[in-house]
Write a protein that holds these residues in place. Structure first.
Motif, PDB file in Angstrom:
ATOM      1  N   PRO A 204       0.832  -1.208   0.000  1.00 23.27           N
ATOM      2  CA  PRO A 204       0.000   0.000   0.000  1.00 23.27           C
ATOM      3  C   PRO A 204       0.868   1.261   0.000  1.00 23.27           C
ATOM      4  N   VAL A 205       0.405   2.282  -0.649  1.00 22.06           N
ATOM      5  CA  VAL A 205       1.133   3.551  -0.692  1.00 22.06           C
ATOM      6  C   VAL A 205       0.183   4.671  -0.288  1.00 22.06           C
ATOM      7  N   GLY A 206       0.757   5.849  -0.058  1.00 20.78           N
ATOM      8  CA  GLY A 206      -0.064   6.996   0.293  1.00 20.78           C
ATOM      9  C   GLY A 206      -0.955   7.414  -0.867  1.00 20.78           C
TER      10      GLY A 206
ATOM     11  N   LEU B 143       8.105  16.560   5.068  1.00 26.73           N
ATOM     12  CA  LEU B 143       7.084  15.552   5.356  1.00 26.73           C
ATOM     13  C   LEU B 143       7.496  14.621   6.497  1.00 26.73           C
ATOM     14  N   SER B 144       8.718  14.804   6.992  1.00 23.78           N
ATOM     15  CA  SER B 144       9.273  13.937   8.040  1.00 23.78           C
ATOM     16  C   SER B 144       9.193  12.456   7.674  1.00 23.78           C
ATOM     17  N   ILE B 145       9.557  12.142   6.470  1.00 19.87           N
ATOM     18  CA  ILE B 145       9.638  10.736   6.079  1.00 19.87           C
ATOM     19  C   ILE B 145      10.927  10.487   5.303  1.00 19.87           C
TER      20      ILE B 145
ATOM     21  N   THR C  10       3.622   9.181   4.976  1.00 22.30           N
ATOM     22  CA  THR C  10       3.301  10.028   6.136  1.00 22.30           C
ATOM     23  C   THR C  10       2.216   9.356   6.982  1.00 22.30           C
ATOM     24  N   GLN C  11       2.176   9.718   8.262  1.00 22.53           N
ATOM     25  CA  GLN C  11       1.247   9.045   9.175  1.00 22.53           C
ATOM     26  C   GLN C  11      -0.205   9.199   8.777  1.00 22.53           C
ATOM     27  N   ASP C  12      -0.537  10.342   8.169  1.00 27.47           N
ATOM     28  CA  ASP C  12      -1.924  10.555   7.757  1.00 27.47           C
ATOM     29  C   ASP C  12      -2.259   9.806   6.463  1.00 27.47           C
ATOM     30  N   GLY C  13      -1.266   9.067   5.937  1.00 26.28           N
ATOM     31  CA  GLY C  13      -1.524   8.258   4.741  1.00 26.28           C
ATOM     32  C   GLY C  13      -1.614   9.067   3.454  1.00 26.28           C
TER      33      GLY C  13
END
Ligand code: FMN
Ligand code: SF4
Ligand code: FES
Lengths: 450, 167
Positions: free
Chosen positions: B77-79, B107-109, B115-118
């Motif tokens: 799965p990807v964002g 984006l802190s990735i 990212t945490q919000d997907g």
């Protein structure tokens, strides 16, 4: 201004649409070819034109066409190679994006010459929006009677289909492309048999580059002999060059192959000089696979003669002091660029793109990448340069397809011409992290900004 | 099986298959995988690949072989938006390193993460045929070229807004 045969009309508003393209004289080549010529005479014209394949290898197109087998009752196919994935190359994209009908017109004429009723365009998957542009152009051509059944009442049927790839440089290699069109992994086939005998679905197949097939249009319109008068020697006609890197005007240019490298880089009509007032350090003149040259050998051959933008002149001196026309991807590096780092990114590219079938390529590309990364990050040792040289030599010529060579050549050329930069990296690991080696004796001695 | 093309997707699938001669429907596996990825959330689950095999009447392994070879197919799965930033030579000499670093920071990735919000995934890719318009990245089906930090800011804002709108 040089002669323009392909991009002459690229800036006419609306030229992407059928109506404007037709109004500007489009599809005349199809009328002429289908009504006044036959497949043999078309092949003859293409032979006379001296047109060489624009995909990278420069093989004479007419000769390739004459090799296609014609067994009774077996369909033949023309496949247009629009995979365009060689770093530095983005000319086919430009042609398809702005002049889709020029390609379609070339494909119809070429399909007629080769007897292909179903012709495929294999386009790199990332060019998704261009796929839509091409499919629209195909629909328009069909609606106007240039494709489909019984074209112009000649009894010739032809359909063109666009297939998207899915991210694999190797699928630009013609037999890998055919495998991919058959719905498989892009593993190149061992040749022979050549595609002209057994290609797509084991049927006789010709694979040509986008630009090669578009060039068939002016060849038919003006005649092969006239086309051959443009350019010089065996570099006939015009060539699209995609110029990128540290220049003022990156972009796609059509040249007639009589222009010097110096003019191409410094004249305002083309690259417009080196960006930010910097000095020219090096250039990869024909896509990432061809040897890199330092500025002095780029502008002048080893004999001190002017170097020109054509097949013969760019390769003058062989690999010792010359390079290649390749795909026309012209990558310019200024004085701030690091040759080690550039070579490292290219080695990483080839490792990523190796299909993995042959051990010298699969293992060798990964090994070269690791060593280059080591040198780049300041962990190299003095034996690494010789080791790199040794690895690239063992890959070259020992693989199924030319990707192995394509991975070996950039490393070999970088070491051949910039060995002291590699040595400096190894001897000054800390300094190499902060600053670049600079120009040393590589600089273009002529164009030194004040 | 839960995954299925809707009518529109099925019509497109049939059009793709019809481009090849009788009995050569396997040729359609690349285009049909693209369609499946676009239709089923941006990635190819085993279920999606099995479905493609069933439609084309080929063995599942023939589909897995292909899906694992080509870099455009996402097997995880990807964002919602995947930033595929080119890192090859011509882009590198035109400053792609700075852009990659900036996106990571913003984006802190790290590359390969979401990212945490997907919303965003960062992926580093090799030459996309836009070297003259570098630095660049592909987002979905479009290219974003001549990237600068300001442009990256604007692009992230644009997609964040777009996603908020769709909720
Ligand atoms: C690794 C590799 C990648 C290639 N990529 C391309 C490409 O993207 N486009 C292309 O036209 N030719 C490419 N070629 C060359 C093709 O194999 C083939 O020679 C070419 O499509 C023939 O067309 P032409 O004679 O019109 O140039 C590639 C070759 C190799 C070995
Ligand atoms: S040379 Fe490399 S890419 Fe070509 S067939 Fe061998 S392993 Fe595959
Ligand atoms: S190197 Fe980045 S698009 Fe070609």
């Amino acid at each position: 201004m040089g002669v323009k045969l392909l991009l002459e009309k690229a800036h006419i508003p609306g030229i992407r649409s059928y109506d404007v393209y037709r109004r500007e004289g489009g599809y005349r080549a199809v009328e002429k070819a289908l009504k006044e010529m036959n497949p043999e005479s078309i092949v003859e014209e293409v032979k006379k034109s001296g047109l060489r394949g624009r995909g990278g290898a420069g093989f004479p197109a007419g000769m390739k066409w004459s090799f296609i087998a014609k067994p009774e009752g077996v369909p033949r196919h023309l496949v247009c190679n629009a995979d365009e994935s060689e770093p530095g190359t983005f000319k086919d994209r430009y042609l398809m994006e702005f002049l889709p009908h020029l390609l379609i017109e070339g494909l119809i004429v070429s399909s007629f010459a080769l007897g292909s009723n179903d012709t495929y365009i294999y386009i790199r998957g990332e060019y998704a929006w261009i796929t839509n542009i091409l499919e629209t152009a195909i629909d328009e051509a069909k609606a106007n009677g240039w494709l489909g059944k019984n074209i112009l009442g000649t009894g010739f049927d032809c359909n063109i289909h666009v297939q998207r790839g899915a991210g694999a440089y190797i699928c630009g290699e013609e037999t890998a492309l055919i495998e991919s069109l058959e719905g498989k992994r892009g593993n190149p086939r061992i040749k022979p048999p050549f595609p002209a005998i057994q290609g797509l679905w084991q049927r006789p197949t010709v694979v040509n580059n986008v630009e090669t097939l578009a060039a068939v249009v002016p060849i038919i319109n003006m005649g092969g002999d006239e086309y051959a008068k443009i350019g010089v020697g065996r570099s006939t006609g015009t060539k699209l060059i995609s110029a990128c890197g540290n220049i003022n005007k990156p972009g796609v240019y059509e040249i007639d192959m009589t222009i010097s490298v110096e003019d191409f880089i410094y004249s305002d009509e083309y690259c417009g000089g080196i960006a930010n007032g910097k000095k020219l350090k090096a250039c990869i003149p024909g896509g990432s696979s061809v040897p890199i040259l330092p500025a002095n050998l780029l502008l002048k051959t080893a004999k001190g003669e002017t170097r020109y933008m054509n097949y013969e002149s760019l390769s003058d001196g062989g690999f010792a002091t010359g390079s290649m026309m390749g795909s026309g991807g012209f990558i310019v590096l200024d004085e701030d660029q690091c040759i080690v780092k550039n070579t490292y990114t290219l080695a990483r590219f080839y490792r990523h793109e190796s299909c993995g079938q042959c051990s010298p390529c699969r293992e060798g590309t990964g090994w070269m990448e690791k060593i280059l990364q080591k040198i780049e990050t300041g962990k190299g040792t003095s034996s690494d340069i010789d080791l790199l040289w040794d690895i690239q030599r063992k890959i070259e010529g020992n693989t199924i397809c030319p990707l192995g060579d394509a991975a070996a050549w950039p490393v070999a050329a970088a070491i051949r011409h910039f060995r002291d930069e590699f040595e400096w990296h190894i001897q000054h690991p800390e300094e190499a992290q902060i600053r670049n080696f600079g120009l040393q004796h590589y600089a273009d001695p002529i164009h030194v900004p004040a | 099986m839960n995954l299925q093309f809707n009518d529109e997707q099925m019509t497109e699938c049939k059009r793709l298959v019809a481009r090849y001669p009788e009995g050569k429907q396997k040729s359609a596996v690349l285009p049909v995988l693209h369609l499946a990825q676009d239709s089923f959330g941006g990635w190819l689950s085993t279920e999606a690949m099995d479905y493609v095999a069933q439609i084309l009447n080929i063995e599942p392994i023939e589909v897995y072989e292909v899906a694992t070879f080509y870099s455009m197919y996402n097997l995880k799965p990807v964002g919602k938006y995947v930033f595929e930033v080119c890192q090859t030579g011509p882009c590198m000499i035109s400053g792609s390193d700075n852009i990659i670093q900036y996106i990571q920071q913003k984006l802190s990735i790290q590359p390969g993460e979401t990212t945490q919000d997907g919303l965003f995934t960062l992926k580093l890719v090799e030459c996309l045929g836009a070297c003259g318009y570098a630095p660049m990245m592909q987002v979905g089906k479009i290219y974003r070229e001549h990237l600068t930090k300001e442009k990256v800011d604007a692009i992230i804002a644009e997609y964040t807004q777009q996603a908020a709108h769709q909720q």
